[in-house]
Design an enzyme around this catalytic site. Structure first.
Site, PDB file in Angstrom:
ATOM      1  N   HIS A 100       5.099  -3.225   3.753  1.00  0.00           N
ATOM      2  CA  HIS A 100       6.332  -2.545   3.333  1.00  0.00           C
ATOM      3  C   HIS A 100       6.080  -1.045   3.371  1.00  0.00           C
ATOM      4  CE1 HIS A 100       6.560  -6.621   1.800  1.00  0.00           C
ATOM      5  NE2 HIS A 100       7.868  -6.491   1.783  1.00  0.00           N
ATOM      6  N   ASP A 139       8.731  -3.677   6.137  1.00  0.00           N
ATOM      7  CA  ASP A 139      10.054  -4.030   5.623  1.00  0.00           C
ATOM      8  C   ASP A 139      10.577  -3.018   4.606  1.00  0.00           C
ATOM      9  OD1 ASP A 139       9.590  -6.282   7.079  1.00  0.00           O
ATOM     10  OD2 ASP A 139       9.941  -7.690   5.431  1.00  0.00           O
TER      11      ASP A 139
END
Ligand code: NI
Length: 302
Positions: free
Chosen positions: A253, A111
């Site tokens: 991430h 992400d």
């Protein structure tokens, strides 16, 4: 005194009704979204069974199931694959994936990127082992790193929509949510010839209004590595490898070098344990699951 109270109550009720209708008109994007919301609220468990028989009769009220349907709902024009890379070679690399549906599989997801060097390092590991992952990108980051977006596409990885600014959807109207998602989808389509098929809401926000505003399947996760919090490669490795099961969606991430470092161990580690590493869309396909718009998925087990 009683009369005054009764009168006041009437006024309050009137004000409330007026307020409600204004709120509805202001915040609902279109009648299909209202209907989608109603359908989901009325029959949460039977949506799946009723989707096929009634979809031709009432297409507007059923969740969207195909890339074509999502595209046409968003852009109001017939779907054609908008692909900048027209060479057969890149097309086939983008779309071809070989997997064994009977063997375990997981989807790594990243992400908030693309994030520069950290994303490049992760992509390098994925390419080295010929595996795929899904990047839920922010539009503003994609704008900053167009070359990385292209590299992700060319590596056969998937791009999902994580909004444009990483906004808090709980504080936004349905129109604002739809518009912000559309900014990122438009950027991908116009600048990269890539049509996004999946959404992950920032902060994993969800409620019925948010779900109804999103004309895409909504992808959450089953394993949260907490890489953004620990910034510790070893802890990220343990979180990803320790709990992985068939069909899992693993959250990381791609903004941190500690995550990139972890991925260099996680990928071969998962392969050693017999897992295949697919994009989220490939995972759906391999498990024979048709993802529905406005529906949250945490893993895909078929
Ligand atoms: Ni995020």
């Amino acid at each position: 005194m009683k009369n005054i109270k009764a009168c006041l109550s009437c006024i309050l009720v009137l004000l409330f009704i007026t307020g409600c209708s204004v709120f509805t008109e202001d915040t609902v994007v279109g009648i299909d979204i209202l209907d989608l919301d109603d359908a989901a609220a009325a029959k949460p468990s039977s949506l799946h069974e009723t989707a096929s028989p009634s979809i031709t009769e009432e297409p507007d009220i059923m969740p969207l199931t195909s890339e074509k349907q999502i595209f046409e709902a968003l852009y109001g024009e017939p779907y054609e694959p908008y692909i900048k890379y027209s060479s057969e070679d890149i097309q086939s690399r983008r779309h071809r994936v070989e997997y064994d549906a009977d063997k375990p599989m997981v989807a790594l997801t990243f992400d908030d990127g693309p994030g520069g060097e950290s994303t490049r390092a992760i992509l390098s590991t994925l390419t080295q082992y010929s595996v795929h992952a899904t990047f839920f990108m922010l539009g503003k980051q994609a704008k900053q790193y167009p070359d990385i977006v292209d590299s992700v596409i060319e590596a056969g990885c998937e791009i999902g929509n994580h909004s444009y600014y990483h906004s808090d959807f709980l504080k936004m109207t349905q129109r604002e949510i739809a518009d912000e998602l559309q900014m990122t989808s438009d950027l991908m389509l116009q600048e990269h010839g890539y049509f996004i098929k999946l959404v992950r809401t920032p902060y994993g926000r969800k409620n019925d209004e948010i779900k109804a505003a999103i004309k895409y399947p909504i992808i959450f996760w089953d394993i949260d590595t907490l890489d953004w919090d620990t910034r510790d490669a070893q802890k990220t490795i343990e979180a990803a490898l320790g709990k992985a099961k068939d069909g899992d969606i693993i959250l990381m991430h791609d903004l941190y070098m500690s995550t990139a470092e972890a991925v260099a161990t996680i990928v071969p580690g998962l392969l050693d344990r017999g897992f295949q590493l697919l994009t989220v869309s490939e995972l759906f396909e391999a498990k024979g699951v048709q993802p529905l718009s406005g529906t949250i998925y945490r893993k895909v087990t078929g």
